[in-house]
Design a protein around this motif. Sequence first.
Motif, PDB file in Angstrom:
ATOM      1  N   LEU A  55       0.838  -1.206   0.000  1.00 22.33           N
ATOM      2  CA  LEU A  55       0.000   0.000   0.000  1.00 22.33           C
ATOM      3  C   LEU A  55       0.871   1.253   0.000  1.00 22.33           C
ATOM      4  O   LEU A  55       0.583   2.231  -0.719  1.00 22.33           O
ATOM      5  CB  LEU A  55      -0.924  -0.006   1.216  1.00 22.33           C
ATOM      6  N   CYS A 108      -7.499  -2.483  -2.372  1.00 21.07           N
ATOM      7  CA  CYS A 108      -7.826  -1.405  -1.438  1.00 21.07           C
ATOM      8  C   CYS A 108      -7.412  -0.057  -2.010  1.00 21.07           C
ATOM      9  O   CYS A 108      -8.181   0.908  -1.960  1.00 21.07           O
ATOM     10  CB  CYS A 108      -7.134  -1.656  -0.097  1.00 21.07           C
ATOM     11  N   TYR A 109      -6.200   0.014  -2.582  1.00 20.81           N
ATOM     12  CA  TYR A 109      -5.731   1.285  -3.130  1.00 20.81           C
ATOM     13  C   TYR A 109      -6.573   1.710  -4.327  1.00 20.81           C
ATOM     14  O   TYR A 109      -6.867   2.903  -4.487  1.00 20.81           O
ATOM     15  CB  TYR A 109      -4.261   1.185  -3.535  1.00 20.81           C
ATOM     16  N   PHE A 169      -9.692   1.120  -4.756  1.00 18.36           N
ATOM     17  CA  PHE A 169     -10.952   1.637  -4.202  1.00 18.36           C
ATOM     18  C   PHE A 169     -10.767   3.033  -3.619  1.00 18.36           C
ATOM     19  O   PHE A 169     -11.579   3.932  -3.858  1.00 18.36           O
ATOM     20  CB  PHE A 169     -11.475   0.684  -3.131  1.00 18.36           C
ATOM     21  N   LEU A 170      -9.713   3.230  -2.860  1.00 16.37           N
ATOM     22  CA  LEU A 170      -9.493   4.504  -2.182  1.00 16.37           C
ATOM     23  C   LEU A 170      -9.116   5.625  -3.152  1.00 16.37           C
ATOM     24  O   LEU A 170      -9.441   6.793  -2.901  1.00 16.37           O
ATOM     25  CB  LEU A 170      -8.392   4.354  -1.132  1.00 16.37           C
ATOM     26  N   SER A 171      -8.428   5.278  -4.225  1.00 19.25           N
ATOM     27  CA  SER A 171      -7.918   6.314  -5.129  1.00 19.25           C
ATOM     28  C   SER A 171      -8.905   6.725  -6.218  1.00 19.25           C
ATOM     29  O   SER A 171      -8.693   7.735  -6.890  1.00 19.25           O
ATOM     30  CB  SER A 171      -6.614   5.840  -5.786  1.00 19.25           C
ATOM     31  N   LYS A 172      -9.974   5.979  -6.398  1.00 16.29           N
ATOM     32  CA  LYS A 172     -10.958   6.338  -7.407  1.00 16.29           C
ATOM     33  C   LYS A 172     -11.766   7.543  -6.943  1.00 16.29           C
ATOM     34  O   LYS A 172     -12.250   7.586  -5.810  1.00 16.29           O
ATOM     35  CB  LYS A 172     -11.894   5.163  -7.688  1.00 16.29           C
ATOM     36  N   GLU A 173     -11.911   8.494  -7.839  1.00 14.34           N
ATOM     37  CA  GLU A 173     -12.677   9.696  -7.480  1.00 14.34           C
ATOM     38  C   GLU A 173     -14.168   9.381  -7.345  1.00 14.34           C
ATOM     39  O   GLU A 173     -14.864   9.946  -6.529  1.00 14.34           O
ATOM     40  CB  GLU A 173     -12.476  10.774  -8.559  1.00 14.34           C
TER      41      GLU A 173
END
Length: 231
Positions: free
Chosen positions: A146, A223-224, A226-230
């Motif tokens: 991550l 996870c990344y 998911f978190l990085s998508k606007e």
Amino acid sequence: MKKYVAEFIGTCVLTLFGCGSAVAANTLLGKSNVVVPLGFSTLLIAFAFGLSIVAMAYSIGNISGCHINPAVSLGMLVSGRMEVKDFVGYVVAQFLGGILGAALLCVILGSNAALGTNGFGEASAMGISAGIAFLVEVILTFVFVLAILGVTSKPENSSVAGLVIGLSLTLIHIMGIPFTGTSVNPARSFGPALMSGFGSLPLSQVWVFILAPLVGGALAALCYNFLSKED
């Protein structure tokens, strides 16, 4: 091919210097005439692995990205930053590099009795079970991959990425050494386990340190993503 050669060299260096430092630290710890605090020994090993990553990141990072770890390459594949063909080539090169690094360590030591292998049960300082070892390695690899995905996501971080990744690996080792010896890298674990010999304890346990880091790397990528998508 240059990318694959770079990954081969980088993984060899990581295995040789990281595992070599682990062997040296544990040897000094066992000598009655040399006083080495246990905590200092852990830090020594942790920084050896971390600084190996830093050295390789600024040496081959511009050639291959300096994954030198199948779990990192899997994370890059799952996050869409790598093609399947390159993933296969990277992983093959990394495993071969890990084997060569362990073989060189055998030559230097003149023995394959201790090669900085990973383990659980009687091979763990904490005496943890296979299940706990698997969980620890998944968590450690998740955090490591991550961090890599985050710091390499922006071009402006390129000048400090190697340092951040190296320090992250150092942190991971400080936590993980008492539990499993810290793998988070299937190639780094497989080389020393293979050189320990067929029928050895490290080779019989190495499946945990191949599978768990891959699971952790894949979960970190998901996870990344998911978190990085606007949206």
